[in-house]
Design a protein around this motif. Sequence first.
Motif, PDB file in Angstrom:
ATOM      1  N   ARG A  95      66.782  52.471-107.556  1.00  0.00           N
ATOM      2  CA  ARG A  95      67.934  53.458-107.189  1.00  0.00           C
ATOM      3  C   ARG A  95      67.188  54.543-106.297  1.00  0.00           C
ATOM      4  NH1 ARG A  95      73.472  52.721-108.954  1.00  0.00           N
ATOM      5  NH2 ARG A  95      73.281  51.362-110.587  1.00  0.00           N
ATOM      6  N   GLY A  96      66.340  54.182-105.360  1.00  0.00           N
ATOM      7  CA  GLY A  96      65.550  55.154-104.697  1.00  0.00           C
ATOM      8  C   GLY A  96      66.151  55.357-103.270  1.00  0.00           C
ATOM      9  N   ALA A  97      65.354  55.776-102.390  1.00  0.00           N
ATOM     10  CA  ALA A  97      65.624  56.136-101.266  1.00  0.00           C
ATOM     11  C   ALA A  97      65.921  54.743-100.099  1.00  0.00           C
ATOM     12  CB  ALA A  97      64.700  56.864-100.239  1.00  0.00           C
ATOM     13  N   SER A  98      65.940  53.788-100.802  1.00  0.00           N
ATOM     14  CA  SER A  98      66.332  52.470 -99.843  1.00  0.00           C
ATOM     15  C   SER A  98      67.836  52.085-100.083  1.00  0.00           C
ATOM     16  CB  SER A  98      65.412  51.365-100.332  1.00  0.00           C
ATOM     17  OG  SER A  98      65.628  50.797-101.756  1.00  0.00           O
ATOM     18  N   VAL A  99      68.503  52.586-100.966  1.00  0.00           N
ATOM     19  CA  VAL A  99      69.972  52.362-101.237  1.00  0.00           C
ATOM     20  C   VAL A  99      70.783  53.679-100.785  1.00  0.00           C
ATOM     21  CG1 VAL A  99      69.317  50.914-103.275  1.00  0.00           C
ATOM     22  CG2 VAL A  99      69.915  53.338-103.584  1.00  0.00           C
ATOM     23  N   PRO A 100      71.930  53.306-100.422  1.00  0.00           N
ATOM     24  CA  PRO A 100      72.795  54.430-100.083  1.00  0.00           C
ATOM     25  C   PRO A 100      72.850  55.355-101.152  1.00  0.00           C
ATOM     26  CG  PRO A 100      74.069  52.387-100.041  1.00  0.00           C
ATOM     27  CD  PRO A 100      72.776  51.875-100.708  1.00  0.00           C
ATOM     28  N   LEU A 101      73.274  56.620-100.571  1.00  0.00           N
ATOM     29  CA  LEU A 101      73.101  58.023-101.424  1.00  0.00           C
ATOM     30  C   LEU A 101      74.051  57.974-102.650  1.00  0.00           C
ATOM     31  CD1 LEU A 101      72.113  60.876-101.258  1.00  0.00           C
ATOM     32  CD2 LEU A 101      74.330  61.677-100.121  1.00  0.00           C
ATOM     33  N   LYS A 102      75.073  57.122-102.742  1.00  0.00           N
ATOM     34  CA  LYS A 102      76.137  57.179-103.493  1.00  0.00           C
ATOM     35  C   LYS A 102      75.403  56.380-104.842  1.00  0.00           C
ATOM     36  CE  LYS A 102      79.318  55.211-101.229  1.00  0.00           C
ATOM     37  NZ  LYS A 102      80.597  54.695-100.979  1.00  0.00           N
ATOM     38  N   GLU A 103      74.349  55.153-104.485  1.00  0.00           N
ATOM     39  CA  GLU A 103      73.629  54.631-105.512  1.00  0.00           C
ATOM     40  C   GLU A 103      72.415  55.078-106.207  1.00  0.00           C
ATOM     41  OE1 GLU A 103      75.320  52.150-106.658  1.00  0.00           O
ATOM     42  OE2 GLU A 103      77.266  52.217-105.130  1.00  0.00           O
ATOM     43  N   ARG A 104      72.146  56.380-105.419  1.00  0.00           N
ATOM     44  CA  ARG A 104      70.519  56.659-105.787  1.00  0.00           C
ATOM     45  C   ARG A 104      70.884  57.604-107.201  1.00  0.00           C
ATOM     46  NH1 ARG A 104      68.846  59.450-100.131  1.00  0.00           N
ATOM     47  NH2 ARG A 104      69.478  57.445 -98.870  1.00  0.00           N
ATOM     48  N   VAL A 105      69.695  57.492-107.943  1.00  0.00           N
ATOM     49  CA  VAL A 105      69.681  58.519-108.999  1.00  0.00           C
ATOM     50  C   VAL A 105      69.147  59.724-108.390  1.00  0.00           C
ATOM     51  CG1 VAL A 105      68.082  59.173-111.097  1.00  0.00           C
ATOM     52  CG2 VAL A 105      68.656  56.940-110.690  1.00  0.00           C
ATOM     53  N   HIS A 106      70.250  60.774-108.652  1.00  0.00           N
ATOM     54  CA  HIS A 106      70.262  62.143-107.907  1.00  0.00           C
ATOM     55  C   HIS A 106      69.281  63.304-108.729  1.00  0.00           C
ATOM     56  CE1 HIS A 106      74.213  60.725-106.412  1.00  0.00           C
ATOM     57  NE2 HIS A 106      73.323  60.481-105.590  1.00  0.00           N
ATOM     58  N   ALA A 107      69.133  62.922-110.072  1.00  0.00           N
ATOM     59  CA  ALA A 107      68.378  63.947-110.942  1.00  0.00           C
ATOM     60  C   ALA A 107      68.206  63.023-112.373  1.00  0.00           C
ATOM     61  CB  ALA A 107      69.049  65.009-111.233  1.00  0.00           C
ATOM     62  N   VAL A 108      66.731  63.665-112.978  1.00  0.00           N
ATOM     63  CA  VAL A 108      66.543  63.007-114.258  1.00  0.00           C
ATOM     64  C   VAL A 108      66.317  64.126-115.139  1.00  0.00           C
ATOM     65  CG1 VAL A 108      64.830  61.807-115.309  1.00  0.00           C
ATOM     66  CG2 VAL A 108      65.306  61.083-113.338  1.00  0.00           C
ATOM     67  N   TRP A 109      66.960  63.986-116.344  1.00  0.00           N
ATOM     68  CA  TRP A 109      67.002  65.027-117.444  1.00  0.00           C
ATOM     69  C   TRP A 109      65.879  64.456-118.491  1.00  0.00           C
ATOM     70  CZ3 TRP A 109      72.604  67.295-118.034  1.00  0.00           C
ATOM     71  CH2 TRP A 109      72.624  68.118-116.955  1.00  0.00           C
ATOM     72  N   LEU A 110      64.721  64.825-118.739  1.00  0.00           N
ATOM     73  CA  LEU A 110      64.037  64.268-119.734  1.00  0.00           C
ATOM     74  C   LEU A 110      64.081  65.185-121.006  1.00  0.00           C
ATOM     75  CD1 LEU A 110      61.671  62.499-120.874  1.00  0.00           C
ATOM     76  CD2 LEU A 110      60.036  63.892-120.099  1.00  0.00           C
ATOM     77  N   CYS A 111      64.778  64.672-121.995  1.00  0.00           N
ATOM     78  CA  CYS A 111      65.116  65.578-123.227  1.00  0.00           C
ATOM     79  C   CYS A 111      64.044  65.649-124.322  1.00  0.00           C
ATOM     80  CB  CYS A 111      66.489  65.093-123.559  1.00  0.00           C
ATOM     81  SG  CYS A 111      67.843  65.204-122.583  1.00  0.00           S
ATOM     82  N   VAL A 112      63.564  66.559-124.569  1.00  0.00           N
ATOM     83  CA  VAL A 112      62.563  66.552-125.481  1.00  0.00           C
ATOM     84  C   VAL A 112      62.658  67.612-126.762  1.00  0.00           C
ATOM     85  CG1 VAL A 112      59.925  66.866-125.982  1.00  0.00           C
ATOM     86  CG2 VAL A 112      60.837  65.789-123.901  1.00  0.00           C
ATOM     87  N   GLN A 113      62.913  67.196-127.950  1.00  0.00           N
ATOM     88  CA  GLN A 113      63.331  68.221-129.131  1.00  0.00           C
ATOM     89  C   GLN A 113      61.919  69.134-129.322  1.00  0.00           C
ATOM     90  OE1 GLN A 113      64.313  66.130-132.661  1.00  0.00           O
ATOM     91  NE2 GLN A 113      64.622  68.174-133.722  1.00  0.00           N
ATOM     92  N   VAL A 114      62.312  70.468-129.299  1.00  0.00           N
ATOM     93  CA  VAL A 114      61.191  71.497-129.851  1.00  0.00           C
ATOM     94  C   VAL A 114      60.904  70.843-131.165  1.00  0.00           C
ATOM     95  CG1 VAL A 114      60.951  73.754-130.340  1.00  0.00           C
ATOM     96  CG2 VAL A 114      62.311  73.230-128.308  1.00  0.00           C
ATOM     97  N   PRO A 115      59.422  71.026-131.278  1.00  0.00           N
ATOM     98  CA  PRO A 115      58.953  70.408-132.611  1.00  0.00           C
ATOM     99  C   PRO A 115      58.990  71.678-133.451  1.00  0.00           C
ATOM    100  CG  PRO A 115      57.196  70.853-130.957  1.00  0.00           C
ATOM    101  CD  PRO A 115      58.512  70.903-130.155  1.00  0.00           C
ATOM    102  N   PHE A 116      60.095  71.809-134.189  1.00  0.00           N
ATOM    103  CA  PHE A 116      60.067  73.056-135.241  1.00  0.00           C
ATOM    104  C   PHE A 116      59.303  72.830-136.435  1.00  0.00           C
ATOM    105  CE2 PHE A 116      63.665  70.084-135.861  1.00  0.00           C
ATOM    106  CZ  PHE A 116      63.740  69.971-137.290  1.00  0.00           C
TER     107      PHE A 116
END
Length: 462
Positions: A95-116
């Motif tokens: 899903r990188g630059a080799s595919v059309p813009l509409k098919e790419r991953v535009h952003a990644v959210w890495l969700c990590v829980q605060v270790p309370f």
Amino acid sequence: MEHRTLPPTTVDILHECPRFRVLVVGKSGVGKSSLINYAFGVNKANVSHEEHGVSDINTEITSPQNSLFVLHDSQGFEPGETANFEKVEEFLQSRGASVPLKERVHAVWLCVQVPFAGGRVFETGDERFFDLIARTGVPVVVVFTQLDQLLNRMEEYLTDEEMEMPEEEINQLCSERANAEFQKLCVGPLERIDHTLRYAVTSGLGQDSKSPDQPALRKLIEITQDLVSHDVQGIVWVVSAMAQRASARAKIDASIEVGMKRYWQGLAASVNFSNLTLERCTATIHLDITESWNFNDPDDLLNGQYFRDQLKILAQLVVPELSSLTSWFAELDQIQTLIGVGAAIAAAAAPAFAVIGLSAMFINWIAAIYQRTPGVLRFLMGYIVDLTLVMDQLFILVPMKPPRRVTREHIDMALESYKNADAAVVHREIRKYATQASFAQICQSNKAQDKVLEIIKQHCAD
């Protein structure tokens, strides 16, 4: 006579990139579903895992309540486990630059829980993931979730003496201690891995939450947009702003960006509008703005006749010259108040607006072909500013809790709020601009759009 179409700018934008594509990575229970639901204003994006390993990263997760985003979900990285990491690596490469813009991953959210409750915030797999992201170049935001749990922990550790303090001081003390703990547990380890990584922190996004941390959500959107702002022609940036439903400022910026690509440019002497009726020109401007805001509006109220007529009632007030007011409007005293001729603008605006309808003169006038005249310029400026600021009020009035569906009541409240607060002052500023120099000078300077932007930013709520 009209002989051509006037396609909305948003049609071209969404043809190239119809949806903002986000990869969400995180372990079950960290709050991914709630985060997505609040960020995009839906209640159907379920990205949680019933058991380890059931998600398919290639599956597109969408919602009928917001067609402008698509998710891919990946569980977090367990110690000693490599299979999921390899799947994520393969997915990002496909899903990188080799595919059309509409098919790419535009952003990644890495969700990590605060270790309370103590423990390590990042696993070895997370650190490998950051290396992978650096190689692929995909924008990533680390989203620390459930900060409210850490705050609750600080409250549990208060001494008896501290519990006797005033509530405001207790809240301040707990907030300071939670922030210090967050810096030590989360920010420090992240900066040791890579000090350039961007992060956001959220809290209060549970299913029963009545007051989610809106500033935190806005910050997440702001960071994400900053990271995707360098794509070709800003297409992804615009679509990301349209897709999200947490930041009114981002909506305003997207609306401006869309407008400035074509139809807001050169309002006083526009070649885009030649040989078209003002009704047609206004319809395209209206659709571009409402599409940019992307409300959850299944009944299409924002593009319906009622809402369009309400905006015309507002914008018609800046059309006629002062000498022509009596021939346009019967309610002359009220009209003078609404265009800034009356003295007590704010105090008199509400009752004055209540008696105004569409003028017969205006109905005939808007059916005519676009011309380069001061009245046309004032009307287009007024319509753009009025609609944008009403949408801004609407964003505030629609409850944050997903799915943020627009109702007729919300629309009426937004219109009333704008009329009472800003409409008369905005119209006065537009008239002042259009009469401070000759119309020929205004056309030559071609800066009417700059005045539009100035007025919007001066009067928007955020």
